[in-house]
Design an enzyme around this catalytic site. Structure first.
Site, PDB file in Angstrom:
ATOM      1  N   ARG A 161       0.885  -1.133  -0.101  1.00 40.00           N
ATOM      2  CA  ARG A 161       0.018   0.049   0.090  1.00 40.00           C
ATOM      3  C   ARG A 161       0.816   1.342  -0.071  1.00 40.00           C
ATOM      4  NH1 ARG A 161      -2.625  -3.277  -1.356  1.00 40.00           N
ATOM      5  NH2 ARG A 161      -4.544  -4.132  -0.432  1.00 40.00           N
ATOM      6  N   SER A 213     -10.411   1.033   4.055  1.00 39.30           N
ATOM      7  CA  SER A 213      -9.607   0.848   5.428  1.00 39.30           C
ATOM      8  C   SER A 213      -8.704   1.810   5.911  1.00 39.30           C
ATOM      9  CB  SER A 213      -8.762  -0.585   5.001  1.00 39.30           C
ATOM     10  OG  SER A 213      -9.579  -1.779   4.720  1.00 39.30           O
ATOM     11  N   GLU A 290      -3.639   4.357   6.408  1.00 40.53           N
ATOM     12  CA  GLU A 290      -3.608   4.123   4.742  1.00 40.53           C
ATOM     13  C   GLU A 290      -4.287   5.180   4.151  1.00 40.53           C
ATOM     14  OE1 GLU A 290      -5.210   0.137   3.559  1.00 40.53           O
ATOM     15  OE2 GLU A 290      -5.670   1.021   1.738  1.00 40.53           O
TER      16      GLU A 290
HETATM   17  C1  LIG Z   1     -15.368   1.287  -0.205  1.00 42.64           C
HETATM   18  C2  LIG Z   1     -13.995   1.414  -0.500  1.00 42.64           C
HETATM   19  C3  LIG Z   1     -13.393   0.279  -0.911  1.00 42.64           C
HETATM   20  C4  LIG Z   1     -11.652   0.382  -0.745  1.00 42.64           C
HETATM   21  N1  LIG Z   1     -11.291  -0.855  -1.097  1.00 42.64           N
HETATM   22  C5  LIG Z   1      -9.843  -0.753  -1.300  1.00 42.64           C
HETATM   23  C6  LIG Z   1      -9.161  -2.075  -1.620  1.00 42.64           C
HETATM   24  O1  LIG Z   1      -9.729  -2.959  -1.439  1.00 42.64           O
HETATM   25  N2  LIG Z   1      -7.862  -1.938  -1.917  1.00 42.64           N
HETATM   26  C7  LIG Z   1      -7.285  -1.052  -1.832  1.00 42.64           C
HETATM   27  O2  LIG Z   1      -6.018  -0.641  -2.015  1.00 42.64           O
HETATM   28  N3  LIG Z   1      -7.649   0.327  -1.598  1.00 42.64           N
HETATM   29  C8  LIG Z   1      -9.112   0.504  -1.164  1.00 42.64           C
HETATM   30  N4  LIG Z   1      -9.675   1.630  -1.112  1.00 42.64           N
HETATM   31  C9  LIG Z   1      -9.195   2.773  -1.199  1.00 42.64           C
HETATM   32  C10 LIG Z   1      -9.021   3.557  -2.440  1.00 42.64           C
HETATM   33  O3  LIG Z   1     -10.045   3.214  -3.353  1.00 42.64           O
HETATM   34  C11 LIG Z   1      -7.561   3.348  -3.129  1.00 42.64           C
HETATM   35  O4  LIG Z   1      -6.420   3.949  -2.295  1.00 42.64           O
HETATM   36  C12 LIG Z   1      -7.577   4.127  -4.602  1.00 42.64           C
HETATM   37  O5  LIG Z   1      -6.357   3.600  -5.212  1.00 42.64           O
HETATM   38  C13 LIG Z   1      -7.368   5.689  -4.283  1.00 42.64           C
HETATM   39  O6  LIG Z   1      -7.271   6.322  -5.969  1.00 42.64           O
HETATM   40  P1  LIG Z   1      -8.113   7.602  -6.178  1.00 42.64           P
HETATM   41  O7  LIG Z   1      -8.007   7.862  -7.267  1.00 42.64           O
HETATM   42  O8  LIG Z   1      -9.424   7.822  -5.368  1.00 42.64           O
HETATM   43  O9  LIG Z   1      -7.000   8.558  -5.296  1.00 42.64           O
HETATM   44  P2  LIG Z   1      -7.432   9.917  -4.303  1.00 42.64           P
HETATM   45  O10 LIG Z   1      -8.183   9.325  -2.998  1.00 42.64           O
HETATM   46  O11 LIG Z   1      -7.833  10.896  -5.008  1.00 42.64           O
HETATM   47  O12 LIG Z   1      -5.969  10.278  -3.841  1.00 42.64           O
HETATM   48  C14 LIG Z   1      -5.066   9.504  -3.139  1.00 42.64           C
HETATM   49  C15 LIG Z   1      -3.820   9.953  -3.237  1.00 42.64           C
HETATM   50  O13 LIG Z   1      -3.209   9.516  -4.305  1.00 42.64           O
HETATM   51  C16 LIG Z   1      -2.793  10.548  -5.106  1.00 42.64           C
HETATM   52  N5  LIG Z   1      -3.159  10.544  -6.374  1.00 42.64           N
HETATM   53  C17 LIG Z   1      -4.287  10.412  -6.929  1.00 42.64           C
HETATM   54  N6  LIG Z   1      -4.221  10.534  -8.234  1.00 42.64           N
HETATM   55  C18 LIG Z   1      -2.772  10.502  -8.660  1.00 42.64           C
HETATM   56  C19 LIG Z   1      -2.189  10.639  -9.880  1.00 42.64           C
HETATM   57  N7  LIG Z   1      -2.624  10.446 -11.139  1.00 42.64           N
HETATM   58  N8  LIG Z   1      -0.894  10.916  -9.863  1.00 42.64           N
HETATM   59  C20 LIG Z   1      -0.195  10.977  -8.776  1.00 42.64           C
HETATM   60  N9  LIG Z   1      -0.729  10.914  -7.545  1.00 42.64           N
HETATM   61  C21 LIG Z   1      -2.098  10.838  -7.465  1.00 42.64           C
HETATM   62  C22 LIG Z   1      -3.372  11.816  -4.291  1.00 42.64           C
HETATM   63  O14 LIG Z   1      -2.548  13.182  -4.368  1.00 42.64           O
HETATM   64  C23 LIG Z   1      -3.427  11.224  -3.058  1.00 42.64           C
HETATM   65  O15 LIG Z   1      -2.100  11.608  -2.332  1.00 42.64           O
HETATM   66  C24 LIG Z   1     -11.241   1.758  -0.916  1.00 42.64           C
HETATM   67  C25 LIG Z   1     -11.827   2.876  -0.748  1.00 42.64           C
HETATM   68  C26 LIG Z   1     -13.156   2.790  -0.556  1.00 42.64           C
HETATM   69  C27 LIG Z   1     -14.216   3.970  -0.575  1.00 42.64           C
END
Ligand SMILES: Cc1cc2nc3c(=O)[nH]c(=O)nc-3n(C[C@H](O)[C@H](O)[C@H](O)COP(=O)(O)OP(=O)(O)OC[C@H]3O[C@@H](n4cnc5c(N)ncnc54)[C@H](O)[C@@H]3O)c2cc1C
Length: 309
Positions: A161, A213, A290
């Site tokens: 992660r 999480s 996380e």
């Molecule tokens: C219901 C639910 C279930 C989930 N289940 C899982 C799971 O099973 N496994 C898991 O790993 N995670 C899970 N997550 C967490 C989340 O979905 C992941 O961490 C996801 O990959 C975040 O992506 P995002 O685009 O929403 O990033 P954001 O939340 O928008 O950003 C997170 C971080 O990434 C950075 N970021 C975003 N896009 C970029 C980019 N293009 N370049 C550089 N930095 C960037 C942001 O600056 C920030 O620091 C879950 C979340 C929810 C709400």
């Protein structure tokens, strides 16, 4: 590309929390993002970048800078043999679906994970023991000064992660995934099973806004050991009954904070401190977060100067 002045980040995060930013700049594809970041750098304008907002708790006061949101309204994916080339703005789940359609194996366990490919690479998202870093071949990055770089997966320094991109602040413009030929019907069946498990165990975001999480699972203490669920430690320590204002714990999963009535981002911050405290007291264990916080919170260490932390 469109710009929304004083947008509330509660509308762009799955937790549905967070105050306003200066301008929300929506970018769909790599070219738009490159031009926006280059301009912001030239103007010396501070900004943060978000994707799907599914791993964030944004403070109630919002952020005093621009927010660049890199999310595509439809998938931007090219197929090159067994490899998929994708924009960082594409939804991770759309990439999984494209891989199945092409009969390619390696991303299936990411079925149903919210957010973008860019967010997934930065946080090395995954499930069922596999993560995106396992099948990433290369990334196209944009440095904060607008310089474009193509790097192989090793550059990302993936661990559980985590990746070094969280420290460098490099932006993931796009990525190339190297997959293996698989059986389309079997992949589709596996995806359906994974989605059913997720539906059973994870909160429905419409009823229980959250960011998944809250803490990472706990690393084994010996090389023979396995990673242990943070939720187990929390449950043993009595975490399921904790509350702070409108923030509570998802009844089926002690490691997920959910937004209840009148919940503020500050409530979530306070609840996560309580969760950390009870696990420390009971197991002498320091849970590692996380989910990332964005902006200012009462109780934030003065040493942390980053906007996203
Ligand atoms: C219901 C639910 C279930 C989930 N289940 C899982 C799971 O099973 N496994 C898991 O790993 N995670 C899970 N997550 C967490 C989340 O979905 C992941 O961490 C996801 O990959 C975040 O992506 P995002 O685009 O929403 O990033 P954001 O939340 O928008 O950003 C997170 C971080 O990434 C950075 N970021 C975003 N896009 C970029 C980019 N293009 N370049 C550089 N930095 C960037 C942001 O600056 C920030 O620091 C879950 C979340 C929810 C709400």
């Amino acid at each position: 590309m469109n710009i929304i002045p004083r947008a509330f980040l509660s509308e762009y995060t799955t937790f549905q929390l967070g105050g306003p930013c200066r301008d929300l700049i929506n970018c769909e594809d790599p070219d738009q993002l490159e031009s926006v970041v280059t301009n912001l750098f030239r103007e010396g304008a501070p900004f943060i970048l978000i994707g799907g907002g599914s791993n964030l708790v944004v403070s109630d006061t919002g952020v005093d800078c621009a927010v660049v949101r890199y999310v595509a309204s439809s998938p931007l994916i090219e197929v090159d043999g067994d490899e998929l080339i994708v924009s960082g703005s594409t939804a991770l789940d759309d990439l999984v679906i494209a891989a199945i359609d092409e009969g390619l194996e390696g991303l299936n366990t990411c079925s149903g994970i919210p957010g973008t490919v860019g967010g997934a690479i930065v946080g090395n998202a995954g499930a069922f023991g596999k993560q995106v870093g396992d099948v990433l071949k290369s990334v196209t990055l944009l440095a904060r000064d607008g310089q474009k770089l193509v790097k192989d997966a090793a550059y990302c320094g993936f661990s559980y992660r985590n990746s070094r991109l969280k420290e460098t602040g490099d932006i993931v413009l796009g990525a190339r995934f190297a997959l293996k030929p698989g059986n389309r019907a079997n992949l589709a069946k596996e995806r359906a099973e994974i989605l059913a498990i997720r539906h059973e165990k994870h909160p429905d975001l419409k009823t229980f806004p959250c960011a998944g999480s809250f803490f990472r699972n706990v690393e084994p203490t010996s090389s023979a050991g396995r990673r242990q669920a943070a939720g187990w430690f929390l449950e043993q320590a009595g975490g399921k009954d904790l509350r702070a204002g409108g923030a509570g714990i998802f009844p089926k999963h002690a490691n997920i904070i959910v937004k209840g009535e009148n919940c503020t981002a500050q409530d979530v911050h306070e609840l996560h401190l309580q969760m950390k405290r009870i696990v420390k007291e009971r197991f002498d264990l320091d849970l590692v977060r996380e989910v990332r916080f964005v902006g200012e919170f009462a109780g934030k260490s003065p040493q942390i100067r980053d906007v996203i932390w």
